[in-house]
Design a protein around this motif. Sequence first.
Motif, mmCIF file in Angstrom:
data_model
loop_
_atom_site.group_PDB
_atom_site.id
_atom_site.type_symbol
_atom_site.label_atom_id
_atom_site.label_comp_id
_atom_site.label_asym_id
_atom_site.label_seq_id
_atom_site.Cartn_x
_atom_site.Cartn_y
_atom_site.Cartn_z
ATOM 1 N N GLY A 5 -1.350 -7.131 33.271
ATOM 2 C CA GLY A 5 -2.163 -7.966 32.388
ATOM 3 C C GLY A 5 -2.787 -9.073 33.118
ATOM 4 O O GLY A 5 -3.571 -9.843 32.781
ATOM 5 N N THR A 6 -1.640 -9.617 33.777
ATOM 6 C CA THR A 6 -2.252 -11.044 34.465
ATOM 7 C C THR A 6 -3.320 -10.792 35.528
ATOM 8 O O THR A 6 -4.417 -11.572 35.599
ATOM 9 C CB THR A 6 -0.989 -11.750 35.201
ATOM 10 O OG1 THR A 6 0.077 -12.001 34.237
ATOM 11 C CG2 THR A 6 -1.612 -13.139 35.928
ATOM 12 N N SER A 7 -3.210 -9.681 36.324
ATOM 13 C CA SER A 7 -4.204 -9.150 37.354
ATOM 14 C C SER A 7 -5.465 -8.951 36.372
ATOM 15 O O SER A 7 -6.712 -9.459 36.818
ATOM 16 C CB SER A 7 -3.937 -7.825 37.867
ATOM 17 O OG SER A 7 -2.982 -8.489 39.086
ATOM 18 N N ALA A 8 -5.376 -8.250 35.139
ATOM 19 C CA ALA A 8 -6.666 -8.019 34.512
ATOM 20 C C ALA A 8 -7.344 -9.322 34.121
ATOM 21 O O ALA A 8 -8.394 -9.586 33.877
ATOM 22 C CB ALA A 8 -6.202 -7.132 33.265
ATOM 23 N N LEU A 9 -6.236 -10.255 33.663
ATOM 24 C CA LEU A 9 -6.980 -11.516 32.998
ATOM 25 C C LEU A 9 -7.756 -12.358 34.341
ATOM 26 O O LEU A 9 -8.770 -12.690 33.991
ATOM 27 C CB LEU A 9 -5.741 -12.553 32.856
ATOM 28 C CG LEU A 9 -5.852 -14.133 33.000
ATOM 29 C CD1 LEU A 9 -6.937 -14.395 31.816
ATOM 30 C CD2 LEU A 9 -4.704 -14.859 32.942
ATOM 31 N N VAL A 10 -7.451 -12.395 35.342
ATOM 32 C CA VAL A 10 -8.015 -13.243 36.641
ATOM 33 C C VAL A 10 -9.211 -12.467 36.746
ATOM 34 O O VAL A 10 -10.293 -12.827 37.029
ATOM 35 C CB VAL A 10 -7.018 -13.156 37.832
ATOM 36 C CG1 VAL A 10 -7.905 -13.991 38.883
ATOM 37 C CG2 VAL A 10 -5.920 -14.140 37.334
ATOM 38 N N THR A 11 -9.190 -11.128 37.174
ATOM 39 C CA THR A 11 -10.460 -10.352 37.331
ATOM 40 C C THR A 11 -11.283 -10.288 36.559
ATOM 41 O O THR A 11 -12.658 -10.236 36.509
ATOM 42 C CB THR A 11 -10.093 -8.848 37.740
ATOM 43 O OG1 THR A 11 -9.309 -8.187 36.784
ATOM 44 C CG2 THR A 11 -9.015 -8.840 39.116
ATOM 45 N N SER A 12 -10.968 -10.291 35.002
ATOM 46 C CA SER A 12 -11.973 -10.413 34.255
ATOM 47 C C SER A 12 -12.729 -11.489 33.914
ATOM 48 O O SER A 12 -13.549 -11.971 33.080
ATOM 49 C CB SER A 12 -11.565 -9.667 32.738
ATOM 50 O OG SER A 12 -10.379 -10.647 32.289
ATOM 51 N N LEU A 13 -12.472 -12.558 34.620
ATOM 52 C CA LEU A 13 -13.224 -13.892 34.488
ATOM 53 C C LEU A 13 -14.508 -13.475 35.462
ATOM 54 O O LEU A 13 -15.082 -14.642 35.471
ATOM 55 C CB LEU A 13 -12.201 -15.046 35.255
ATOM 56 C CG LEU A 13 -11.328 -15.643 34.358
ATOM 57 C CD1 LEU A 13 -10.469 -16.539 35.222
ATOM 58 C CD2 LEU A 13 -11.493 -16.313 33.328
ATOM 59 N N GLN A 14 -14.467 -12.348 36.008
ATOM 60 C CA GLN A 14 -15.597 -12.108 36.779
ATOM 61 C C GLN A 14 -17.087 -12.028 35.990
ATOM 62 O O GLN A 14 -18.103 -12.563 36.725
ATOM 63 C CB GLN A 14 -15.574 -10.769 37.305
ATOM 64 C CG GLN A 14 -16.665 -10.182 38.232
ATOM 65 C CD GLN A 14 -17.350 -8.882 37.946
ATOM 66 O OE1 GLN A 14 -17.053 -8.215 36.796
ATOM 67 N NE2 GLN A 14 -17.747 -8.120 39.084
ATOM 68 N N PRO A 15 -17.141 -11.855 34.865
ATOM 69 C CA PRO A 15 -18.511 -11.830 34.088
ATOM 70 C C PRO A 15 -19.024 -13.339 34.188
ATOM 71 O O PRO A 15 -20.338 -13.275 34.296
ATOM 72 C CB PRO A 15 -18.015 -11.549 32.593
ATOM 73 C CG PRO A 15 -16.647 -10.745 32.726
ATOM 74 C CD PRO A 15 -16.136 -11.201 33.967
ATOM 75 N N ALA B 188 -7.673 -15.573 28.225
ATOM 76 C CA ALA B 188 -6.686 -16.786 28.199
ATOM 77 C C ALA B 188 -5.747 -16.418 27.199
ATOM 78 O O ALA B 188 -4.465 -16.483 27.367
ATOM 79 C CB ALA B 188 -7.072 -18.107 28.214
ATOM 80 N N LEU B 189 -6.280 -15.999 25.944
ATOM 81 C CA LEU B 189 -5.255 -15.699 24.829
ATOM 82 C C LEU B 189 -4.494 -14.473 25.171
ATOM 83 O O LEU B 189 -3.322 -14.369 24.944
ATOM 84 C CB LEU B 189 -6.129 -15.539 23.641
ATOM 85 C CG LEU B 189 -5.346 -15.133 22.392
ATOM 86 C CD1 LEU B 189 -4.582 -16.443 22.141
ATOM 87 C CD2 LEU B 189 -6.475 -15.132 21.039
ATOM 88 N N THR B 190 -5.173 -13.642 25.744
ATOM 89 C CA THR B 190 -4.405 -12.300 26.094
ATOM 90 C C THR B 190 -3.389 -12.429 26.954
ATOM 91 O O THR B 190 -2.170 -11.812 27.075
ATOM 92 C CB THR B 190 -5.239 -11.225 26.642
ATOM 93 O OG1 THR B 190 -6.504 -11.037 25.599
ATOM 94 C CG2 THR B 190 -4.764 -9.897 26.867
ATOM 95 N N GLY C 298 -6.608 -11.420 21.369
ATOM 96 C CA GLY C 298 -7.393 -11.569 22.542
ATOM 97 C C GLY C 298 -8.705 -10.659 22.721
ATOM 98 O O GLY C 298 -9.969 -10.779 22.946
ATOM 99 N N LEU C 299 -8.434 -9.421 22.131
ATOM 100 C CA LEU C 299 -9.566 -8.335 22.389
ATOM 101 C C LEU C 299 -10.533 -8.667 21.089
ATOM 102 O O LEU C 299 -11.615 -8.417 21.507
ATOM 103 C CB LEU C 299 -8.830 -6.848 21.932
ATOM 104 C CG LEU C 299 -9.505 -5.786 21.817
ATOM 105 C CD1 LEU C 299 -10.490 -5.292 23.077
ATOM 106 C CD2 LEU C 299 -8.694 -4.580 21.341
ATOM 107 N N LEU C 300 -10.260 -8.958 20.170
ATOM 108 C CA LEU C 300 -11.066 -9.377 19.185
ATOM 109 C C LEU C 300 -11.983 -10.638 19.453
ATOM 110 O O LEU C 300 -13.129 -10.596 19.423
ATOM 111 C CB LEU C 300 -10.305 -9.821 17.722
ATOM 112 C CG LEU C 300 -9.687 -8.730 17.339
ATOM 113 C CD1 LEU C 300 -8.929 -9.166 15.690
ATOM 114 C CD2 LEU C 300 -10.530 -7.343 16.803
#
Length: 316
Positions: free
Chosen positions: A88-98, A129-131, A266-268
Amino acid sequence: MSVRSVVLVVVWSSGFVGAELGARHAGPDTVLAWRSLATAVLLLPWLVPAVRRFSRRDWLRQAVVGLLSQVVYLGGVFWAAAAGVPAGTSALVTSLQPAVVLVATTRLTRRRLRPAHLAGLALGTAGVALTALGDLRAGVAVVALALPALAMAGLSAGTLLQDRWWAGSTPPPGPTLAVQSLVTAGSFTAVAAGAGHLAPPPTTGFWTAVAWSAMAGIGSYGVYHLVTTRDGAGRASTLLYLTPAVTAGWAAAVFGQGLRPASVAGLLVAAGAVVLLRDAPGTGRAPARDDDRTPARDVRPVRPRPPGPARTRTPR
């Protein structure tokens, strides 16, 4: 949101689970070598069309995009998992890509973001960040957290180059992925062999992780390529805001990790950001560049000549 967008979010999120599965059975270089080899073998039938269809420049460009969006990205994610960074943390950092892609495309096209789009960026980052509140754990080294950041940078650069080089055209996804996977397999196999880690462990769990990662890789990169070429780099990247919460759902299903209320919230929140950013400048298809298409001739209207006696040339 279109069906291909939903598929992209679900399949892309599954890749983080494959990385964590692999980290439980072998080193990242071993998992990546066999994962990329399996992917390249599965995509071999599309290499023949690539040889026939792609020029030398296309092959070079595909190699560069493959190195950035696959070798750098996958290397960062898998080595982060081996260093103890949760999926989940990796997904957090990489999804700042947008945010990176959207700001870059806006700068390149010299457009301005409206207040609603700035709010979407802030909302998407807040959702990510919430996720992460349910996934972050104490003791993760700063160097380890820099690995998914490196992955994000590689994917962002590859996405921007793909959108720039193939603007106004749609390269076939099969040959494109085949060429990029061939480059990826060669790179990771060379790294694992050089380190003496190419031999796979004789465990079922290792091959399960390899199979999971290979199928997730083909599916996620294939759909990402489709969304990028159909909807634009910015729009495809914006959808990645949804991956942390969906990754948490995958982790709950595969590893039995509890799905925290923060992940649902976080998803919402991230979904609201996607709605705000879907028509932002740079999220649509970029116009074709002059250097990537055949230049039009300067056609001028031909003025008819007045009638008169026909001219004849005297043969020499």
